[in-house]
Design an enzyme around this catalytic site. Structure first.
Site: not given
Ligand code: NDP
Length: 257
Positions: A158, A165
């Site tokens: 990670y 984070k």
């Molecule tokens: P997704 O890939 O579905 O979502 C990530 C999002 O971040 C996308 O919609 C992407 O937009 C957006 N993003 C990235 N860079 C930018 C930017 N420069 N400007 C605007 N938007 C941006 O993954 P998750 O749903 O897993 O992630 C969502 C959150 O949850 C994150 O913070 C992640 O760290 C956190 N999380 C996830 C876990 C997991 O196991 N999945 C566990 C705990 C926390 P676009 O597609 O348009 O680039």
């Protein structure tokens, strides 16, 4: 009976597809009667979001483009939101990014650019978004971000994201102090591993998910809908006495030594 978020304008940032945590959150907020405003970055995510909303018969107030790497883009997005809805009652920040090649091997190999990029998109973005949203949150409300246990403990692979984070969670506490006097609460949900597009970039995802089934009190992984309901709680007035908090939605894994 009035729903929990009836008449409330909530901004959701970070739906990339049906697996996104922000999509689980969207469903919970919608069921609670919220008016939903979305921001997204890539055209591909925009198209997916439009289709998803259509399929699930969820009406968005509108969708606005926002790249959190760019202050102007954030300002423009919130200006547009202000012009269209006036007041915002909640923001869901579900956005993060790190280079895939830095999510494996040794943290010690993290590059300067890779470190700064992860911090910028995954932690600083909450600061910039809070500053812009505050101007529209004139009736108070809740801002909720998404974090992961890799901030508190070393979770192999990670790496740079764990450090981002940690910075995000510290920002939640500092922002909570700043925003409290305006009636705005700032909290985080710390979800267990969930298979999403972003999770694909993290090495050994299966191991991380399997250990939850093996060791967590609930002996199973969590899903997007469970994170959605916890986020709904924190955004809503039900959590009116809670700020600066990191709420674990991880089947209790974080309490196990
Ligand atoms: P997704 O890939 O579905 O979502 C990530 C999002 O971040 C996308 O919609 C992407 O937009 C957006 N993003 C990235 N860079 C930018 C930017 N420069 N400007 C605007 N938007 C941006 O993954 P998750 O749903 O897993 O992630 C969502 C959150 O949850 C994150 O913070 C992640 O760290 C956190 N999380 C996830 C876990 C997991 O196991 N999945 C566990 C705990 C926390 P676009 O597609 O348009 O680039």
């Amino acid at each position: 009976m009035t729903k929990l978020l009836e008449g409330k304008n909530i901004v959701v940032m970070g739906v990339a597809n049906e697996r996104s945590i922000a999509w689980g959150i969207t469903k919970s907020l919608h069921n609670a009667g919220a008016n939903l405003i979305f921001t997204n970055r890539q055209e591909r995510s925009y198209q997916k979001l439009v289709k998803l909303l259509d399929k699930h018969e969820i009406e968005a107030k509108f969708i606005v483009s926002c790249d959190v790497a760019n202050d102007e883009s954030i300002q423009q997005a919130f200006n547009e939101i202000g012009e269209k809805v006036g007041v915002v009652h909640g923001v869901v920040h579900s956005v993060a990014f790190a280079n895939r090649d830095e999510l494996q091997g040794e943290y010690a190999n993290t590059s300067r650019d890779g470190f700064l990029l992860a911090q910028e998109i995954s932690a600083y973005s909450l600061v910039a978004v809070t500053k812009a949203a505050k101007e529209l949150m004139t009736e108070g409300g809740g801002i909720v971000t998404q974090t992961y246990l890799g901030s508190e403990r070393v979770i192999p692979g990670y790496n740079v994201m764990g450090v981002a984070k940690a910075s995000l969670e510290a920002s939640v506490r500092y922002l909570a102090e700043d925003m409290g006097k305006y009636g705005i609460r700032v909290n985080a949900v710390s979800a267990g591993p969930i298979r999403t597009l972003s999770a694909k970039g993290v090495s050994n995802f299966n191991e991380k998910a399997n250990v939850i089934v093996e060791k967590a009190p609930l002996r199973r992984n969590v899903d997007q809908d469970e994170v959605g309901d916890a986020t709904l709680f924190l955004v809503s007035e039900m959590a009116r006495g809670i700020t600066g908090e990191v709420l674990h939605v991880d089947s209790g894994f974080h309490i196990i030594g």
